[in-house]
Design a protein around this motif. Structure first.
Motif, mmCIF file in Angstrom:
data_model
loop_
_atom_site.group_PDB
_atom_site.id
_atom_site.type_symbol
_atom_site.label_atom_id
_atom_site.label_comp_id
_atom_site.label_asym_id
_atom_site.label_seq_id
_atom_site.Cartn_x
_atom_site.Cartn_y
_atom_site.Cartn_z
ATOM 1 N N MET A 87 0.846 -1.193 0.000
ATOM 2 C CA MET A 87 0.000 0.000 0.000
ATOM 3 C C MET A 87 0.882 1.244 0.000
ATOM 4 N N SER A 88 0.532 2.228 -0.828
ATOM 5 C CA SER A 88 1.330 3.447 -0.900
ATOM 6 C C SER A 88 1.179 4.255 0.377
ATOM 7 N N ALA A 89 2.150 5.138 0.615
ATOM 8 C CA ALA A 89 2.111 5.986 1.813
ATOM 9 C C ALA A 89 0.857 6.863 1.811
ATOM 10 N N ARG A 90 0.531 7.437 0.654
ATOM 11 C CA ARG A 90 -0.654 8.300 0.568
ATOM 12 C C ARG A 90 -1.923 7.508 0.919
ATOM 13 N N ARG A 91 -2.023 6.292 0.377
ATOM 14 C CA ARG A 91 -3.207 5.466 0.641
ATOM 15 C C ARG A 91 -3.288 5.091 2.123
ATOM 16 N N ALA A 92 -2.141 4.746 2.717
ATOM 17 C CA ALA A 92 -2.130 4.364 4.129
ATOM 18 C C ALA A 92 -2.573 5.531 5.017
ATOM 19 N N VAL A 93 -2.084 6.726 4.708
ATOM 20 C CA VAL A 93 -2.450 7.907 5.488
ATOM 21 C C VAL A 93 -3.939 8.226 5.309
ATOM 22 N N THR A 94 -4.390 8.187 4.066
ATOM 23 C CA THR A 94 -5.801 8.483 3.791
ATOM 24 C C THR A 94 -6.711 7.494 4.493
ATOM 25 N N ASP A 95 -6.367 6.211 4.440
ATOM 26 C CA ASP A 95 -7.191 5.190 5.097
ATOM 27 C C ASP A 95 -7.291 5.449 6.597
ATOM 28 N N LYS A 115 -0.808 17.304 -4.433
ATOM 29 C CA LYS A 115 -0.073 17.281 -5.698
ATOM 30 C C LYS A 115 1.342 16.744 -5.520
ATOM 31 N N GLY A 116 1.832 16.769 -4.289
ATOM 32 C CA GLY A 116 3.188 16.294 -4.046
ATOM 33 C C GLY A 116 3.208 14.973 -3.307
ATOM 34 N N ASP A 117 4.403 14.532 -2.921
ATOM 35 C CA ASP A 117 4.599 13.283 -2.205
ATOM 36 C C ASP A 117 4.364 13.509 -0.717
ATOM 37 N N VAL A 118 3.459 12.714 -0.115
ATOM 38 C CA VAL A 118 3.073 12.954 1.273
ATOM 39 C C VAL A 118 4.254 12.765 2.221
ATOM 40 N N GLU A 119 5.126 11.792 1.942
ATOM 41 C CA GLU A 119 6.277 11.568 2.823
ATOM 42 C C GLU A 119 7.237 12.753 2.785
ATOM 43 N N ALA A 123 8.074 15.436 5.783
ATOM 44 C CA ALA A 123 9.455 15.590 6.245
ATOM 45 C C ALA A 123 9.914 17.041 6.240
ATOM 46 N N ASP A 124 9.544 17.805 5.190
ATOM 47 C CA ASP A 124 10.001 19.195 5.121
ATOM 48 C C ASP A 124 9.013 20.181 5.755
ATOM 49 N N GLY A 125 7.910 19.665 6.284
ATOM 50 C CA GLY A 125 6.952 20.523 6.988
ATOM 51 C C GLY A 125 5.935 21.212 6.114
ATOM 52 N N SER A 126 6.063 21.086 4.788
ATOM 53 C CA SER A 126 5.127 21.781 3.900
ATOM 54 C C SER A 126 3.713 21.210 3.973
ATOM 55 N N LEU A 127 3.580 19.979 4.462
ATOM 56 C CA LEU A 127 2.246 19.389 4.601
ATOM 57 C C LEU A 127 1.385 20.185 5.574
#
Length: 559
Positions: A1-9, A40-44, A48-52
């Protein structure tokens, strides 16, 4: 499972649990789940860089949850709430039309806490008089439960491939032996129930141990073994349908040979076959491609020409792709460079149209701006992968398309797709699809049945009449290679071939890595018997443009 999918779930489970428990943070979790899904970007990288944290809907608490998920932990907030809710209620979320409030009503008023209990309640007509439900809702719920039962244990091709690729790589490394995928996945089925590999060894225990070391704990992978000289028969046997095996056994018998699971023999003894191709050779046959080892596919005697099947290498381009302008995650330049790296000479950009507001569909001004940007990039690099202008225009309820004719005229390729109101009803949907196929600006009809594997059934309409209309109007149909779709299916693809309707094998890529989807599409196209001559994007760019110009001249001649 992708990181984005795991977080969303995790966030969606939090939102659901909070709603059931009356926790005021329910909307916070739901908003955060939507925000992460739409990133639009990579969740990991963004975490990590705080932009989330700067994304609307993502606060400090959400950042903590994301961090826990990304480190492989079960979020503490979720564990606390899950402990207060029967696990079966989470499974009931799979039923469309049942939101948290309705699920809470089922639990509190009927004691329903599992899918099985919900099914029984429907069979006992207990939802009919329940406030907010009724007979129609009950019938829809029961139909969905039955569909879930039928698809239980099934995996999409990409899910199966992820497991099998890891297992095969490990087996080859540990045992130093030849190992291949067999069974349903090797034959190219869209959905796979059983996973299996064949290993060239006589040590079955070692093969089983190597497979078990690499497979996910919850997933079974069968390990079959064969000695070197018998590998070919074992490979053939385990990559063929029962009907194809019967044809091969019959062929062997006609030649005075014996073929069974254990091997191939003639009057002089066993014939050793290192590969499946060797078995066909011994029987005087042209090898049947693994995707075509079905009862419906006739054997071809050596010396006769076998139909050529399309290959991934035959694809010159791909016409249906998205960028950050709508709901993709890469820029025009990034998609172009990725396409070039995949060996493609042209790439069609087809953002969602204005009606698809939920996917940031382009209005006229934004679409014209993208057209200019693509033309500018083409002028800068005339020898590389060529970007084509286009759009994925929504097929509206009456079969018309988004945008005025003059704007559609400017585009290299217009793809027309249904994205909403899939359940219009057979008559209305047939009229809608016929109108789209007859629209003068439709070049390709995208994902024509609208199915989502294990998610949404195909729209009900007269597909044969639709394909007839495509043939009459020189419109191509899409084989959407996204493993969630694989639409059209192999039966409809064969029907398109019979009518001379060209097929566009489309990645529907929303990210550079998703250009790999083309492999899944080619596999399904081969199962349907499609050759390069049947595939629109197996044509060169000049040939593609000539086809488009000819069909548009034909329309202008009729008007």
């Amino acid at each position: 499972m992708s990181a984005r999918r795991a977080v969303t779930d995790a966030l969606e489970r939090l939102a659901f649990a909070a709603t059931l428990l009356g926790d005021p943070r329910a909307r916070t979790w739901a908003s955060a789940a939507w925000a992460v899904r739409s990133l639009k970007g990579d969740v990991e990288a963004m975490h990590a860089d705080g932009s989330l944290a700067e994304v609307r809907g993502v606060g400090e608490g959400v950042m903590d949850v994301v961090g826990e998920v990304l480190t492989g932990e079960r979020p503490e907030a979720l564990r606390r709430m899950e402990a207060q809710i029967p696990e079966g209620l989470f499974a009931i979320r799979r039923i469309k039309g049942l939101g948290p409030k309705k699920i809470a009503a089922l639990f509190e008023q009927l004691g329903v806490a599992t899918l099985g209990e919900l099914e029984y309640a429907c069979l006992e007509n207990r939802l009919v008089d329940l406030k907010g439900f009724g007979a129609k809702t009950q019938a829809k719920v029961l139909a969905q439960i039955r569909a879930i039962r039928e698809t239980e244990g099934l995996m999409r091709r990409d899910q199966a491939a992820a497991v099998l690729d890891a297992v095969l790589a490990h087996v080859r490394e540990v045992l130093g032996a030849r190992a291949v995928a067999v069974g349903e996945h090797a034959r190219g089925l869209e959905l796979v129930r059983e996973l299996a590999v064949l290993v060239e060894t006589s040590d079955e225990a070692a093969a089983r141990a190597a497979v078990d070391e690499a497979r996910p704990p919850e997933t079974e992978v069968a390990a079959h073994v064969a000695e070197p000289g018998r590998f070919g028969v074992a490979e053939l046997w385990r990559t063929s349908s029962e009907g194809h095996r019967a044809r091969m056994i019959e062929r062997a018998g006609a030649l005075g040979m014996v073929l069974d699971e254990g091997g191939l023999a003639d009057d002089d003894g066993e014939l050793f076959c290192a590969t499946a191709a060797d078995v066909y050779e011994a029987l005087g046959l042209v090898p049947t491609a693994v995707e075509r080892r079905e009862d419906r596919v006739p054997l071809v005697e050596r010396g006769r020409a076998a139909p050529e099947l399309v290959t991934r290498a035959a694809l010159r381009g791909a016409l249906h792709n998205h960028t950050i302008a709508s709901d993709g995650s890469a820029s025009l330049e990034e998609m172009r460079d990725a396409a070039a790296a995949h060996g493609l000479s042209y790439l069609g950009i087809s953002e969602h149209s204005r009606s698809a507001f939920y996917a940031r569909g382009l209005d006229e001004e934004r679409l014209r701006a993208q057209v200019e940007a693509i033309r500018a990039l083409r002028a800068q690099d005339e020898d590389g992968c060529v970007l084509l202008t286009g759009v994925e225009s929504d097929i509206l309820a009456d079969g018309s398309l988004d945008y005025a004719p003059d704007l559609l005229d400017e585009l290299d390729v217009v793809i027309a797709s249904v994205h909403r109101r899939h359940g219009q009803g057979p008559e209305a949907m047939t009229a809608r699809m016929l109108a789209a196929a007859r629209h003068p600006h439709t070049d390709v009809v995208g994902h024509p049945t609208g199915r989502l594997l294990l998610g949404r059934p195909p729209s009900e309409y007269d597909v044969e009449a639709f394909l007839d209309a495509c043939a009459a109007n020189d419109v191509a149909v899409e084989l959407n290679a996204n493993p969630h779709r694989l639409d059209l299916n192999e039966v409809h693809l064969a029907m398109a071939k019979e009518r001379g309707v060209l097929v566009s094998i489309a990645a529907d890529a929303h990210a550079t890595r998703e250009l790999d989807h083309l492999e899944h599409g080619v596999t399904l196209a081969r199962r349907a018997g499609l050759g390069p001559e049947d595939v629109l994007n197996a044509r060169t760019l000049d040939e593609l443009r000539a086809w488009r110009d000819a069909r548009r001249r034909g329309w202008s001649g009729r008007s």
